[in-house]
Design a protein around this motif. Structure first.
Motif, mmCIF file in Angstrom:
data_model
loop_
_atom_site.group_PDB
_atom_site.id
_atom_site.type_symbol
_atom_site.label_atom_id
_atom_site.label_comp_id
_atom_site.label_asym_id
_atom_site.label_seq_id
_atom_site.Cartn_x
_atom_site.Cartn_y
_atom_site.Cartn_z
ATOM 1 N N ARG A 1 9.643 11.741 13.773
ATOM 2 C CA ARG A 1 9.988 10.696 12.864
ATOM 3 C C ARG A 1 10.348 9.571 13.512
ATOM 4 N NH1 ARG A 1 7.148 8.668 8.966
ATOM 5 N NH2 ARG A 1 8.113 8.713 7.042
ATOM 6 N N LEU B 1 2.381 15.550 5.588
ATOM 7 C CA LEU B 1 2.628 16.502 6.794
ATOM 8 C C LEU B 1 2.265 17.943 6.185
ATOM 9 C CD1 LEU B 1 4.233 17.316 9.230
ATOM 10 C CD2 LEU B 1 6.379 17.720 7.856
ATOM 11 N N VAL C 1 12.563 20.128 6.888
ATOM 12 C CA VAL C 1 11.824 19.318 6.007
ATOM 13 C C VAL C 1 13.062 18.906 4.939
ATOM 14 C CG1 VAL C 1 10.073 18.543 4.341
ATOM 15 C CG2 VAL C 1 9.560 19.657 6.521
ATOM 16 N N TRP D 1 10.964 13.370 5.721
ATOM 17 C CA TRP D 1 9.827 14.085 5.532
ATOM 18 C C TRP D 1 9.818 14.214 4.106
ATOM 19 C CZ3 TRP D 1 6.215 13.752 9.126
ATOM 20 C CH2 TRP D 1 6.546 13.604 10.501
ATOM 21 N N HIS E 1 5.032 16.853 2.223
ATOM 22 C CA HIS E 1 4.986 18.173 3.012
ATOM 23 C C HIS E 1 4.183 18.897 2.106
ATOM 24 C CE1 HIS E 1 6.859 21.922 4.413
ATOM 25 N NE2 HIS E 1 5.779 21.578 5.222
#
Length: 389
Positions: free
Chosen positions: A88, A99, A111, A118, A125
């Motif tokens: 990142r 992601l 995460v 994220w 995610h």
């Protein structure tokens, strides 16, 4: 990590714990790729244990673009936090990125503790539907419902999702109760708000792992060099292909051209893939609008050429490199393999592995299962009779 000799700290020696690397070209080309990242890990089988973590993306012509690598001690929370943090900070610096990973607890923990790096709205995610299918089968032992679970994830519209979800619920509420524990925006295409770009699995990373399969036994320095030379070859080949299409007068990528000629675009593609469907074409024809305005810029050949426009610089003669005056690095002795013979496979096989789906070994001589032709008793008897006078 610091190195100790007994209880004394050794000042000029360090123990290599983790290493993250990416190339300037990979950092640069991600700006022109789809804002999607897939991550996964694979075991190393060399003299020392460890895992290779890989992050890949995809350009507008459906080409796989590796963007970052890392060698860590294992798929732990600390290792994934190290990899995702560097990814990142140095590579995926844009917001609104999707992601995709499996449902590994260490990835979820990394995460969640990324301080929003994220998490929405900076990133989203999502899970691989194949791993959800595998977890479902492991939980309920119901192979006849595997395809239905996958189809629920692939539903492009809310109506399709509701119909398939109700079909699974009719088979048993325990199935849908288990599925409800996963937020539907993390596995269903109809609720991902377009951040998946149509990607439902982590197959892109699996392809890169198969390409680097021969490098998993190499030392760290040789493994890094292997990624450098293979990416150099990949970029050179794709650059020539993109230039050829541009010189031929092509404006859009092959994926757009094939879909337009196939005329198989379904409703929802403009939200999922950023490619117009037949309904958009009909409206554009009726209102005399240019349908090309509704195709995302990532599919334009000029954008694809920017992905492979830069070139890798040769490493040159190591004797001309600047002198290194830092500490000496040594491998972690606790990760050294002590077993003799061929390294054992440490991967846990699941029902997704093709090896588990193969039919039992069958002899081509006698037709029985469980052995091959070379170990068949009839073969031994025939050889004995043939050698007899």
């Amino acid at each position: 990590m610091p190195a100790y000799q007994g209880d004394d700290l050794v000042g000029d020696i360090r123990v290599l714990h983790r290493v993250f690397w990416s190339y300037y070209l990979c950092i640069r080309v991600f700006r022109h790729c789809k804002p999607i990242v897939q991550v996964d890990g694979t075991h190393l089988y060399g003299k020392y244990k460890g895992c290779l973590l890989v992050a890949v993306s995809q350009d507008g012509n459906n080409n796989i673009v590796p963007i970052a690598f890392a060698i860590v001690e294992g798929e732990t929370f600390e290792a994934w936090h190290f990899f995702l943090s560097n990814l990142r900070q140095h590579v995926v610096t844009r917001d609104g990125v999707g992601l995709i990973s499996d449902r590994h607890e260490s990835i979820n923990a990394a995460v969640e503790r990324s301080n929003g790096a994220w998490s929405p709205p900076r990133a989203f995610h999502m899970f691989c539907i194949r791993h959800i299918e595998s977890n479902f089968l492991r939980k309920f032992k119901a192979p006849h419902l595997q395809k239905l679970v996958v189809n629920i994830g692939y539903s492009r519209t809310v109506r399709e999702y509701e119909v398939r979800y109700q079909r699974l619920r009719d088979r048993g509420e325990a199935y849908t109760n288990w599925l409800n524990r996963i937020p539907r925006e993390q596995y269903a295409l109809a609720f991902d708000v377009g951040y998946r770009w149509g990607h439902m699995t982590t197959n892109l990373v699996e392809c890169i792992n198969s390409v680097l399969n021969g490098a998993h036994n190499l030392p760290i320095t040789a493994l890094v060099k292997a990624t450098f030379y293979r990416l150099n070859e990949l970029f050179t080949r794709k650059r020539a292909k993109a230039e050829a299409r541009i010189n031929a007068g092509h404006v859009f990528s092959e994926i757009v051209t094939s879909k337009l000629h196939a005329n198989q675009l379904a409703l929802g593609n403009i939200q999922v893939d950023r490619i117009p469907c037949r309904h958009v074409f009909a409206c554009c024809a009726n209102q005399r609008l240019d349908w090309r305005l509704y195709v995302h810029d990532v599919y334009k050949m000029d954008q694809v050429r920017r992905v492979y426009r830069a070139r890798f610089r040769p490493l040159g003669n190591p004797t001309t490199w600047p002198a290194y005056n830092g500490p000496q690095f040594i491998p972690n002795p606790y990760l050294q393999r002590v077993e003799k013979g061929h390294p054992r496979m440490t991967r846990f096989l699941s029902e997704m592995d093709t090896r588990m789906l193969r039919c039992p070994r069958q002899c081509t001589l006698c037709g029985a299962e469980g052995h091959s032709r070379s170990r068949c008793r009839r073969s031994v008897g025939s050889n004995t009779n043939r050698d007899a006078p």
